[in-house]
Motif scaffolding. Sequence first.
Motif, short mmCIF file in Angstrom:
data_model
loop_
_atom_site.label_atom_id
_atom_site.label_comp_id
_atom_site.label_asym_id
_atom_site.label_seq_id
_atom_site.Cartn_x
_atom_site.Cartn_y
_atom_site.Cartn_z
N ARG A 58 0.93 -1.27 -0.06
CA ARG A 58 0.06 -0.04 0.05
C ARG A 58 1.07 1.27 -0.02
O ARG A 58 0.33 2.29 -0.40
N PHE A 83 -5.77 1.87 -1.57
CA PHE A 83 -6.48 0.59 -1.18
C PHE A 83 -7.35 0.19 -2.23
O PHE A 83 -8.32 -0.46 -1.97
N TYR A 107 -1.36 0.55 5.72
CA TYR A 107 -0.49 1.42 5.00
C TYR A 107 0.81 1.26 5.90
O TYR A 107 2.23 1.34 5.56
#
Length: 426
Positions: free
Chosen positions: A123, A338, A412
């Motif tokens: 991510r 995402f 993340y």
Amino acid sequence: LRTTVTMVTMVPFLHNLFADKLLVDDREPIYKFTLWGEQWGLLAPKLHIWEQLLTLLLLQVFFQLLAAAINYYIFVLPRKKQQQAKHSFILQPYQYLIGWGIIIPVACAIPYQILDVLQVGNRAVKLTVGSMVFIILFRTIEAMCNTSPPCVETSLAHYCIYYSSIVHFEWDPQTNRRKNMTMSEFGQAVGMVVFFFHFLSLLLSLELYHNFLPFADSPVTNLHEYHFTLDLFTWQHIANNYLLMLTVYATLNFGFRLTCLGEQMKGLVRTKPIFRNPVFGSRSISEFWGKRWDLMIRNVLYFGVFLPVRPHVPNIVAIFLTFIVSGIMHDYSWSLMFHHYDDERTNFVPTFWKLTAFFVWNGIFMVLERPLAPFLSPIGKHLPTVVVSSLLGLTALPVIHWYGGDWVTGGYFADLSLGLWIVQKL
């Protein structure tokens, strides 16, 4: 044709490069030690994550330069010719169609195609593809509204330099060239990147160990949710959000300084500052957002949103609209970070418009600052700057998780930690 052939031949190389999704931390400690009766290990950074990040940034430059050339010949050059002939220049309908109907929508769609083709997993790497959209979208608006810095439009080469990076350079108005930096300034830039790399490593090690809730008795535990309750104002939640804010600050500071360093290395060119000690050096909300916090994105929004709308609305409305657009663009960037693939199963889907709500919240305080200044200034002028700055932070701290909560729950920070030094309990 040669460029197209080169890109096609690169596809197998790119697929091999991104074959490792970098979603699992399989690092072994390079050093083990005992502290407070517990066994700890030091994990070394995985260089592969930085290879993927750099590759994505370089891949986007091709599209940015293509947009630069189109905008230069469609908008900039015709305007310059009309100005040289001392004629007023008005955009034609077909030019608006090209800008709003083709360039901007295509720029917004390309990052999703890049992610789908390369199947990027990490991510932190995914978020990188958002930089191209910020550059092309807002600088296309600049081209249509004639709000770009004058020096960048003096030639196609300068215009391509302007589009090649989200970094804002310092230009000499006398020579229309980028200013050079000294070796001492370059050394300081390297030193700051090294410092924030290790500072971020330390912060993330602490936050990951506590699952981003070091004050565990906080009533707010699901950081990706809004929480429209008085729990937002409990001291435990404020304390957790303060550490989250520092982690976000260190992440952005390191990432943008690293980007600047890459540009500076190309020819010792001087770039504009990114952060000016916003957390401890601000004496007003407008100073925090306008002169100290994330000046790289601030400059992009200033030339691409504020200046284009300012002739049509009052100053305070232009400021508020800039905050709204900033929120929408952050929501868009989160959708990239995402982004899910058809065969990918995940339990996390970010709440759209939450970033917009965060910036609207802070935009409201910006709007209220001027009318409330006569009542607050007499109090603030007698307090030390660090105290005033901390009090200003209380306006945003209750809702910082609207910004950074998705980074926590969505993974993340966990993905980013693969590229950092991490101290982990064994």
